[in-house]
Design a protein around this motif. Structure first.
Motif, PDB file in Angstrom:
ATOM      1  N   HIS A   7       0.807  -1.216   0.000  1.00  0.00           N
ATOM      2  CA  HIS A   7       0.000   0.000   0.000  1.00  0.00           C
ATOM      3  C   HIS A   7       0.840   1.266   0.000  1.00  0.00           C
ATOM      4  O   HIS A   7       0.322   2.366   0.066  1.00  0.00           O
ATOM      5  N   ALA A   8       2.151   1.077  -0.063  1.00  0.00           N
ATOM      6  CA  ALA A   8       3.055   2.204   0.136  1.00  0.00           C
ATOM      7  C   ALA A   8       2.703   3.379  -0.773  1.00  0.00           C
ATOM      8  O   ALA A   8       2.574   4.524  -0.323  1.00  0.00           O
ATOM      9  N   ALA A   9       2.493   3.088  -2.045  1.00  0.00           N
ATOM     10  CA  ALA A   9       2.312   4.162  -3.017  1.00  0.00           C
ATOM     11  C   ALA A   9       0.978   4.880  -2.833  1.00  0.00           C
ATOM     12  O   ALA A   9       0.854   6.061  -3.159  1.00  0.00           O
ATOM     13  N   ALA A  10      -0.010   4.184  -2.311  1.00  0.00           N
ATOM     14  CA  ALA A  10      -1.359   4.740  -2.284  1.00  0.00           C
ATOM     15  C   ALA A  10      -1.524   5.857  -1.265  1.00  0.00           C
ATOM     16  O   ALA A  10      -2.470   6.638  -1.343  1.00  0.00           O
ATOM     17  N   PHE A  11      -0.599   5.917  -0.310  1.00  0.00           N
ATOM     18  CA  PHE A  11      -0.840   6.830   0.811  1.00  0.00           C
ATOM     19  C   PHE A  11       0.065   8.061   0.838  1.00  0.00           C
ATOM     20  O   PHE A  11       0.249   8.640   1.895  1.00  0.00           O
ATOM     21  N   ASP A  12       0.643   8.430  -0.289  1.00  0.00           N
ATOM     22  CA  ASP A  12       1.491   9.622  -0.210  1.00  0.00           C
ATOM     23  C   ASP A  12       0.634  10.885  -0.240  1.00  0.00           C
ATOM     24  O   ASP A  12      -0.373  10.981  -0.935  1.00  0.00           O
ATOM     25  N   GLN A  13       1.058  11.834   0.538  1.00  0.00           N
ATOM     26  CA  GLN A  13       0.268  13.047   0.771  1.00  0.00           C
ATOM     27  C   GLN A  13       0.096  13.865  -0.504  1.00  0.00           C
ATOM     28  O   GLN A  13      -0.932  14.523  -0.694  1.00  0.00           O
ATOM     29  N   ALA A  14       1.103  13.856  -1.350  1.00  0.00           N
ATOM     30  CA  ALA A  14       1.061  14.708  -2.535  1.00  0.00           C
ATOM     31  C   ALA A  14      -0.171  14.383  -3.376  1.00  0.00           C
ATOM     32  O   ALA A  14      -0.997  15.254  -3.665  1.00  0.00           O
ATOM     33  N   SER A  15      -0.320  13.104  -3.736  1.00  0.00           N
ATOM     34  CA  SER A  15      -1.439  12.731  -4.586  1.00  0.00           C
ATOM     35  C   SER A  15      -2.761  12.914  -3.844  1.00  0.00           C
ATOM     36  O   SER A  15      -3.799  13.128  -4.452  1.00  0.00           O
ATOM     37  N   ALA A  16      -2.701  12.848  -2.531  1.00  0.00           N
ATOM     38  CA  ALA A  16      -3.925  12.984  -1.747  1.00  0.00           C
ATOM     39  C   ALA A  16      -4.579  14.339  -1.975  1.00  0.00           C
ATOM     40  O   ALA A  16      -5.798  14.464  -1.991  1.00  0.00           O
ATOM     41  N   ALA A  17      -3.765  15.345  -2.124  1.00  0.00           N
ATOM     42  CA  ALA A  17      -4.312  16.693  -2.254  1.00  0.00           C
ATOM     43  C   ALA A  17      -4.712  17.029  -3.687  1.00  0.00           C
ATOM     44  O   ALA A  17      -5.626  17.814  -3.918  1.00  0.00           O
ATOM     45  N   SER A  18      -4.030  16.436  -4.657  1.00  0.00           N
ATOM     46  CA  SER A  18      -4.207  16.897  -6.039  1.00  0.00           C
ATOM     47  C   SER A  18      -5.097  16.010  -6.891  1.00  0.00           C
ATOM     48  O   SER A  18      -5.757  16.473  -7.815  1.00  0.00           O
ATOM     49  N   LEU A  19      -5.120  14.717  -6.589  1.00  0.00           N
ATOM     50  CA  LEU A  19      -5.866  13.789  -7.451  1.00  0.00           C
ATOM     51  C   LEU A  19      -7.373  14.029  -7.389  1.00  0.00           C
ATOM     52  O   LEU A  19      -7.889  14.445  -6.353  1.00  0.00           O
ATOM     53  N   PRO A  20      -8.069  13.741  -8.489  1.00  0.00           N
ATOM     54  CA  PRO A  20      -9.534  13.725  -8.401  1.00  0.00           C
ATOM     55  C   PRO A  20      -9.958  12.696  -7.368  1.00  0.00           C
ATOM     56  O   PRO A  20      -9.331  11.643  -7.249  1.00  0.00           O
ATOM     57  N   LEU A  21     -11.049  12.989  -6.663  1.00  0.00           N
ATOM     58  CA  LEU A  21     -11.457  12.119  -5.548  1.00  0.00           C
ATOM     59  C   LEU A  21     -11.696  10.673  -5.978  1.00  0.00           C
ATOM     60  O   LEU A  21     -11.210   9.741  -5.312  1.00  0.00           O
ATOM     61  N   ARG A  65      -3.709   5.970   8.870  1.00  0.00           N
ATOM     62  CA  ARG A  65      -3.255   6.324   7.521  1.00  0.00           C
ATOM     63  C   ARG A  65      -4.364   7.011   6.744  1.00  0.00           C
ATOM     64  O   ARG A  65      -4.114   7.962   5.989  1.00  0.00           O
ATOM     65  N   VAL A  66      -5.561   6.520   6.913  1.00  0.00           N
ATOM     66  CA  VAL A  66      -6.687   7.150   6.224  1.00  0.00           C
ATOM     67  C   VAL A  66      -6.896   8.574   6.745  1.00  0.00           C
ATOM     68  O   VAL A  66      -7.153   9.506   5.972  1.00  0.00           O
ATOM     69  N   ALA A  67      -6.733   8.735   8.053  1.00  0.00           N
ATOM     70  CA  ALA A  67      -6.886  10.069   8.637  1.00  0.00           C
ATOM     71  C   ALA A  67      -5.855  11.032   8.049  1.00  0.00           C
ATOM     72  O   ALA A  67      -6.172  12.190   7.729  1.00  0.00           O
ATOM     73  N   ALA A  68      -4.629  10.547   7.892  1.00  0.00           N
ATOM     74  CA  ALA A  68      -3.580  11.397   7.318  1.00  0.00           C
ATOM     75  C   ALA A  68      -3.953  11.828   5.905  1.00  0.00           C
ATOM     76  O   ALA A  68      -3.733  12.977   5.494  1.00  0.00           O
ATOM     77  N   LEU A  69      -4.517  10.891   5.172  1.00  0.00           N
ATOM     78  CA  LEU A  69      -4.937  11.166   3.800  1.00  0.00           C
ATOM     79  C   LEU A  69      -6.026  12.242   3.773  1.00  0.00           C
ATOM     80  O   LEU A  69      -5.982  13.189   2.979  1.00  0.00           O
ATOM     81  N   ILE A  70      -6.996  12.073   4.654  1.00  0.00           N
ATOM     82  CA  ILE A  70      -8.109  13.029   4.696  1.00  0.00           C
ATOM     83  C   ILE A  70      -7.619  14.397   5.145  1.00  0.00           C
ATOM     84  O   ILE A  70      -8.031  15.432   4.614  1.00  0.00           O
TER      85      ILE A  70
END
Lengths: 204, 204
Positions: free
Chosen positions: A74-88, A136-141
């Motif tokens: 799951h390493a790649a899925a949780f990086d903060q950068a994509s969290a902010a920019s990607l479409p939901l 991890r989900v909280a960090a993403l949100i």
DNA sequence: CGAAAATACGAGCGATCGATCGTGTTATCG
DNA sequence: CGATAACACGATCGATCGCTCGTATTTTCG
């Protein structure tokens, strides 16, 4: 009191955890007996207790191993950068897809993901896994909704995790087209929920 | 072989189900012993087995009683007319609020609402309740989205029920403000999910 | 009333559980 | 090699489980 493990011992521990995961998937925690774990792992009860002090410790070790595997997958899925920019929808897919694959590959993982108000014994063993994922989900949100107060972030993460956990059972049980349809529904539910999560959506 | 029940017997059966519900809430199905049920109900194990042939039958009877209570408390929420015309958030509220109240009043009901892939014993006892609720939700969804194919209706109902069940635990465990916040989140999740449920929304 | 049926009791049955322990085997290392 | 530690075994322990059964009490009804 640490013990010098031999290669054989490490292998046996792996066998125990494999057997435990399989039996948890079939029977759940309570109905899985330690003698049955030993039998399926191809050893005697005595040997099993050479490596673990009790049943709960086995569940904890299995929980830890699953957490490590999940982290790796799951390493790649949780990086903060994509969290902010990607479409939901894209962001949700990136998190959900590996999670589904992981649960399909490891049925029984959900047993260690007990929801709430479980008997303390299992709850204690599975909490690390549960907490880690929720964290991890909280960090993403938090990365996506910078203005959201912490209590709201944590609550949203908990809700999202509960939704995923609730649908993972049927998803794992289904196959082919029906599984795909259920995964799509899960993603829709998450997107629908998170889209309205207060604050502004950077990539709305 | 039917038995002529005396008034005392009916009362005892009620006591048994009350005790079972309380213990299920605390310990879950497996960890609740029949002797403990008898003790909490204020009777001997022998008396308990005068009214039920085995543990599973107790769970089934409790499941049936909960279903009846739920039906009574929920009658107004499930009429088709309002399903088609009401705004979605209002409709969701009308279904969710009584359900939350019911679960708060009957903690342990969720134990009888086991998700999937559970040991067949409990699964069989709780399936009537589970199926009945899912069926009612399906009827509601069908009334609101007349164009939606049946498989999609059933899947959506199942997903919605799973989401409610998943969040009911934390909701019951919380109190006051936090509970209200969680209920609001649950409603948001359901509305977000159902709003995008294919077909046209009559009251969108 | 008296007989039959329903209710009540609780010691205890057989099974199973998690876990132990005495004994023997295999690997490691000076 | 010999010594030590890790590994392996399985019969068995005490506790607990779901459930039974012999017996005593209470209610129903002719």
């Amino acid at each position: 009191m640490p013990v010098r493990r031999q290669a054989r011992g490490e292998r046996r521990i792996g066998d125990i955890l494999d057997a435990t995961l399989a039996l948890f998937a079939e029977l759940g925690y309570d109905r899985t007996s330690t003698n049955a774990i030993a039998a399926r792992a191809g050893m005697s009860p005595g040997s099993l207790y050479q490596y673990f002090p009790n049943k709960e410790a086995i569940a904890e070790a299995l929980s830890q191993r699953l957490l490590d595997q999940l982290r790796a997958a799951h390493a790649a899925a949780f990086d903060q950068a994509s969290a902010a920019s990607l479409p939901l929808p894209e962001l949700v897919s990136r998190v959900v897809d590996p999670l589904v694959a992981f649960n399909v590959a490891n049925p029984g993982a959900k047993t260690l993901f007990g929801t709430a108000a479980m008997p303390a014994a299992l709850s204690a063993g599975s909490r690390p896994l549960h907490d880690a994922v929720t964290g991890r989900v909280a960090a993403l949100i938090r990365a996506r909704f910078p203005g959201l107060p912490d209590p709201d972030v944590n609550r949203a993460a908990m809700v999202a995790v509960q939704i995923v956990a609730a649908l993972m059972g049927p998803i794992v049980a289904a196959e082919g087209r029906e599984r795909a349809a259920l995964v799509a529904e899960l993603k829709r539910a998450l997107v629908g929920y998170l889209a309205g999560s207060g604050g502004s959506d950077p990539a709305a």
